[in-house]
Design an enzyme around this catalytic site. Structure first.
Site, mmCIF file in Angstrom:
data_model
loop_
_atom_site.group_PDB
_atom_site.id
_atom_site.type_symbol
_atom_site.label_atom_id
_atom_site.label_comp_id
_atom_site.label_asym_id
_atom_site.label_seq_id
_atom_site.Cartn_x
_atom_site.Cartn_y
_atom_site.Cartn_z
ATOM 1 N N GLY A 103 7.423 10.394 -6.287
ATOM 2 C CA GLY A 103 6.722 9.035 -6.573
ATOM 3 C C GLY A 103 7.326 8.374 -7.898
ATOM 4 O O GLY A 103 6.798 7.331 -8.167
ATOM 5 N N PHE B 187 0.760 -1.229 0.006
ATOM 6 C CA PHE B 187 0.035 0.171 -0.027
ATOM 7 C C PHE B 187 0.754 1.345 0.023
ATOM 8 O O PHE B 187 0.684 2.144 0.880
ATOM 9 C CB PHE B 187 -0.903 -0.033 1.258
ATOM 10 C CG PHE B 187 -2.204 0.970 0.999
ATOM 11 C CD1 PHE B 187 -2.750 0.798 0.011
ATOM 12 C CD2 PHE B 187 -2.250 2.025 2.150
ATOM 13 C CE1 PHE B 187 -3.979 1.799 -0.169
ATOM 14 C CE2 PHE B 187 -3.483 2.815 1.791
ATOM 15 C CZ PHE B 187 -4.244 2.672 0.785
ATOM 16 N N GLU C 190 -0.293 -4.318 -17.286
ATOM 17 C CA GLU C 190 -0.117 -3.084 -18.325
ATOM 18 C C GLU C 190 0.924 -1.971 -17.681
ATOM 19 O O GLU C 190 1.632 -1.914 -18.367
ATOM 20 C CB GLU C 190 -1.308 -2.518 -18.613
ATOM 21 C CG GLU C 190 -1.193 -1.379 -19.436
ATOM 22 C CD GLU C 190 -0.613 -1.725 -20.891
ATOM 23 O OE1 GLU C 190 -1.259 -2.684 -21.715
ATOM 24 O OE2 GLU C 190 0.161 -1.008 -21.489
ATOM 25 N N LYS D 201 12.142 -4.031 -18.333
ATOM 26 C CA LYS D 201 11.045 -3.546 -19.317
ATOM 27 C C LYS D 201 11.355 -4.028 -20.786
ATOM 28 O O LYS D 201 10.525 -4.697 -21.317
ATOM 29 C CB LYS D 201 10.934 -2.185 -19.146
ATOM 30 C CG LYS D 201 10.380 -1.596 -17.755
ATOM 31 C CD LYS D 201 10.384 -0.286 -17.528
ATOM 32 C CE LYS D 201 9.583 0.173 -16.400
ATOM 33 N NZ LYS D 201 9.923 1.592 -16.036
ATOM 34 N N LYS E 260 7.544 -5.086 -11.949
ATOM 35 C CA LYS E 260 8.212 -5.590 -13.008
ATOM 36 C C LYS E 260 8.799 -7.165 -12.728
ATOM 37 O O LYS E 260 8.900 -7.742 -13.907
ATOM 38 C CB LYS E 260 9.287 -4.772 -13.648
ATOM 39 C CG LYS E 260 8.429 -3.578 -14.049
ATOM 40 C CD LYS E 260 9.094 -2.164 -13.823
ATOM 41 C CE LYS E 260 8.676 -1.614 -12.478
ATOM 42 N NZ LYS E 260 9.211 -0.390 -12.280
ATOM 43 N N ASP F 265 16.337 -1.251 -14.107
ATOM 44 C CA ASP F 265 14.712 -1.184 -14.454
ATOM 45 C C ASP F 265 14.354 -1.208 -15.692
ATOM 46 O O ASP F 265 13.309 -2.044 -16.148
ATOM 47 C CB ASP F 265 14.147 0.125 -13.873
ATOM 48 C CG ASP F 265 12.547 0.474 -14.019
ATOM 49 O OD1 ASP F 265 11.876 -0.136 -13.189
ATOM 50 O OD2 ASP F 265 12.122 1.405 -14.833
#
Ligand SMILES: NC(=O)c1ccc[n+]([C@@H]2O[C@H](COP(=O)([O-])OP(=O)(O)OC[C@H]3O[C@@H](n4cnc5c(N)ncnc54)[C@H](O)[C@@H]3O)[C@@H](O)[C@H]2O)c1
Ligand SMILES: N[C@@H](CCO)C(=O)O
Length: 346
Positions: free
Chosen positions: A209, A11, A152, A227, A128, A223
């Site tokens: 963020g 959260f 997505e 992807k 991911k 990262d």
């Protein structure tokens, strides 16, 4: 009227964004999308956990203070993160998995996805790790259990890329792609052009963020590597592993390099790409490149991302939009839920 019961796993920014959307737009969705969403559980290693089969007040969840064990302040909540119980026994139809991306082994998020899928519960995720590292296994598990596994938001946040390429470009062979696939690093390079130091720009990306829990993953290219693997496997049937993708980042680019590039009419960009070779294999890489300002990706600034697909029938097809952000990524989860409603809706 269908009402999906959802459990939020992790959260932080993204799932809080989803709770915000539920608080603000649930009534509107019932009219425009034909379904509503009820949050029946939340679990977070820092905040604790809560289950309420009758549904939790999304506004109250959004306002939850960022304090250790804060979910214990709500009636029925506990400071303990009872992940397995919330995933398997909250009565949820689906989980929104948005815990930290672990670029090394995808855990514990992969286990959370497995728990849900094995229990016949749909999974929507922005993480991911599970897809890049265990995608084939999880997709197969979802198929066997007759539930959906949608992700997505794992590439370019809420900007449609995976489903768009899979559906709208069906029948057009994608032979390769190149793109700016990390919001944080593109934000950092853009702000360095404005004169900010590397460290200050990273700190801003964290506040906004955009950054991973460990921003090294953003600035060193790890990262983007995840992807690239996700897109290459999804769209080029590549079966790439993370170790197949050569990877470097932007941390060695100095303010002087950025200024010199500007003076020469060029810009540094972190580019992820994959291409089918003449022998049928797929070669992929992640690296900082100096692009002349006339290049279509050179003008993509801030946390915006863009990917250009090289296709057989249409030539280059380019998609651009937000690559990171809490609400932007929460929208990706909503788009996954809409897809589930279309394919599995009652
Ligand atoms: N923020 C973005 O712009 C964005 C965009 C696309 C994808 N993502 C991905 O979405 C996921 C969530 O991103 P975020 O920005 O919300 O991150 P965040 O760091 O704000 O939140 C992650 C939450 O997960 C919780 N968590 C971590 N490990 C856990 C565990 N083992 N069990 C239960 N809870 C755990 C943390 O306490 C934290 O509250 C990440 O995987 C990220 O890579 C983020
Ligand atoms: N940290 C990632 C989030 C989106 O995956 C980025 O900056 O692009």
């Amino acid at each position: 009227m269908t009402e999906y019961k959802i459990a939020l796993v992790g959260f932080g920014g993204v799932n809080r964004g989803l709770a915000q959307l539920v608080a603000d737009r649930n009534a509107e969705w019932k009219a425009s999308l034909g379904f509503g969403i009820k949050i029946v559980g939340v679990t977070d290693i820092f905040l604790g956990s809560i289950v309420a089969k009758e549904g939790l007040d999304a506004k109250q969840l959004v306002a939850l203070p960022l304090e250790k064990g804060a979910l214990a302040q709500m009636p029925g909540g506990t400071a303990e993160a009872l992940n397995e119980a919330v995933i398997k026994h909250s009565g949820a139809d689906m989980i929104a998995e948005a815990t930290f991306t672990n670029p090394v082994d995808g855990e514990p998020a992969t286990t959370f996805c497995r728990w849900a899928l094995e229990s016949g519960i749909h999974v929507v995720t922005t993480n991911k790790g599970p897809i890049a590292l265990h995608g084939a296994e999880l997709k197969d598990l979802a198929r066997r259990k007759g539930v959906a596994f949608e992700y997505e938001g794992s590439v370019m946040s809420g900007t449609p890329v995976i489903r768009l390429a899979r559906q709208a470009l069906a029948g057009v062979e994608v032979q390769g792609f190149e793109g700016i696939l990390n919001g944080t690093s593109n934000y950092v390079l853009t702000r360095m052009k404005d004169g900010l130091t590397f460290n200050d720009a990273v700190a801003q990306a964290q506040q906004l963020g955009y950054a991973e829990a460990d921003p090294t993953a953003d600035v060193e290219g790890f990262d983007v590597r995840l992807k690239v693997v996700i897109l290459a496997n999804e769209l080029l049937n590549a079966r790439l592993s993370v170790s197949d993708v050569a990877c470097s980042g932007i941390s060695s680019i100095s303010p002087e390099d950025v200024a010199q590039a500007s003076a020469n009419g060029a810009s540094w960009k972190l580019i992820g790409c994959a291409n089918r070779e003449a022998n049928g294999s797929v070669r992929a890489s992640v690296e900082a490149r100096l692009l002349p300002n006339a290049h279509p990706l050179a003008g993509i600034s801030g946390a915006t991302n863009a990917v250009s697909f090289n296709t057989s029938l249409l030539g280059a097809v380019t998609v651009s939009g937000p690559g990171a952000g809490r609400i932007e990524t929460a929208y990706a989860l909503l788009s996954d839920i809409i897809a589930i409603h279309t394919t599995h809706g009652k």
